[in-house]
Design an enzyme around this catalytic site. Structure first.
Site, PDB file in Angstrom:
ATOM      1  N   TYR A  40       0.822  -1.211   0.000  1.00  0.00           N
ATOM      2  CA  TYR A  40       0.000   0.000   0.000  1.00  0.00           C
ATOM      3  C   TYR A  40       0.856   1.260   0.000  1.00  0.00           C
ATOM      4  O   TYR A  40       0.646   2.179  -0.801  1.00  0.00           O
ATOM      5  CB  TYR A  40      -0.921  -0.009   1.220  1.00  0.00           C
ATOM      6  CG  TYR A  40      -1.787   1.214   1.358  1.00  0.00           C
ATOM      7  CD1 TYR A  40      -2.983   1.321   0.662  1.00  0.00           C
ATOM      8  CD2 TYR A  40      -1.415   2.261   2.204  1.00  0.00           C
ATOM      9  CE1 TYR A  40      -3.785   2.451   0.795  1.00  0.00           C
ATOM     10  CE2 TYR A  40      -2.214   3.386   2.342  1.00  0.00           C
ATOM     11  CZ  TYR A  40      -3.396   3.471   1.635  1.00  0.00           C
ATOM     12  OH  TYR A  40      -4.187   4.592   1.774  1.00  0.00           O
ATOM     13  N   LYS A  74       1.275   4.210  -2.963  1.00  0.00           N
ATOM     14  CA  LYS A  74       0.941   5.623  -2.755  1.00  0.00           C
ATOM     15  C   LYS A  74       2.154   6.521  -3.001  1.00  0.00           C
ATOM     16  O   LYS A  74       2.023   7.638  -3.512  1.00  0.00           O
ATOM     17  CB  LYS A  74       0.401   5.823  -1.334  1.00  0.00           C
ATOM     18  CG  LYS A  74      -0.936   5.125  -1.081  1.00  0.00           C
ATOM     19  CD  LYS A  74      -2.012   5.553  -2.062  1.00  0.00           C
ATOM     20  CE  LYS A  74      -3.369   4.972  -1.715  1.00  0.00           C
ATOM     21  NZ  LYS A  74      -4.439   5.377  -2.650  1.00  0.00           N
TER      22      LYS A  74
END
Length: 294
Positions: free
Chosen positions: A184, A188
């Protein structure tokens, strides 16, 4: 020399504040604009639909995988602003063909796109790299990065025509190296760099782009990870209203940069010269004192 901090010294908010209040400061800030939003069926995306409707957008094209949920959002938006036209469309952002077709439908319907918001995301099971499910790890990258690429790839020529705006929904996690969150947080982080490339390639043609941290909001997606629930203290409206301001024209100097919606944008504007001269709020290797010869 210690590493530089990765947050800034301005007031931080958890909810809508006067600088981003659509009822006052931002009244009609999106008047007559056409907005394209992915991940719009719930959470931050849903709140963003309502914010743009309230701010005067004339057309909002909303996508997610569930058209039934989108139809509910569209109906709610009409209650907020009877003049706005909201078009729901079922789309999987990882499918380039579906995204391209949805962008075409948006332009066929409304004639243009003024703002494209890539909001769809995925939060997989937390695990150390060696213990991760490879498919689950890569899904975070596929949804966030490939999804954002698909949106920009298909909408960018329309944003050039309108000298419009792109927003990539990143995360403060992009600046964190938390064990078990490599998929994750790496995804990002890549979105922040992708925003910089959009600025480099299309900024001279009038496109503005921001990679934003949308706050720590207790969305269904975020609540699926128990370890972060105590930190989910922000309102979805904080991100939604901030996006309206970022695409209103007042913050164009931040184009190509990472911006947290928690930050007081009026206080940040007072440091505009510093941001521009030192080219701050971008990804780079901090070499510290190694930049100086022995």
């Amino acid at each position: 020399m210690p590493a530089h901090a990765e947050d800034i010294a301005v007031t931080h908010y958890r909810d809508v504040y006067p600088g981003i209040d659509i009822a006052t400061r931002l009244k009609d800030a999106a008047k007559d604009k056409v907005i394209y939003i992915t991940g719009a069926s719930r959470g931050i995306g849903e709140s963003t639909v309502y914010a743009y409707a309230k701010a005067g957008a004339s057309g909002i094209f909303i996508t997610a995988r569930s058209v039934a949920d989108l139809e509910t959002v569209a109906a709610n938006a009409k209650k907020i602003s009877p003049t706005v036209e909201v078009v729901p469309c079922a789309v999987d952002v990882t499918d380039a063909k579906q995204v391209g077709e949805s962008v075409r439908k948006c332009v066929d319907k409304f004639g243009r796109i003024d703002v494209a918001i890539s909001n769809a995301g995925y939060l997989g099971r937390r695990a150390k790299i060696g213990d991760s499910d490879p498919d689950d790890w890569w899904m975070a990258v596929t949804v966030s990065v490939r999804g954002a690429f698909n949106v920009i790839h298909h909408s960018i020529k329309h944003l050039v025509q309108t000298k419009g705006y792109a927003i990539l929904v990143s995360s403060a996690g992009a600046q964190i190296r938390h064990p078990t969150a490599s998929g994750y947080q790496s995804a990002k982080h890549q979105l922040n760099r992708f925003a910089e490339f959009i600025q480099v390639e299309y900024g001279s043609e009038g496109v503005k782009v921001f990679s934003i941290h949308p706050g720590r909001v207790p969305t269904k997606l975020a609540m699926s990870e128990p370890s972060i629930i105590p930190y989910l203290t922000d309102k979805a409206e904080l991100a939604a209203h901030a996006m309206v301001r970022l695409t209103s024209g007042s913050e164009d100097y931040l184009s190509g940069r990472y911006v947290s919606v928690d930050w007081d944008l009026d206080e940040l504007a007072k440091r505009r010269k510093e941001i521009e001269e030192d080219d701050l709020l971008k990804n780079r290797l901090d070499v510290g004192s190694l930049a100086n010869a022995l």
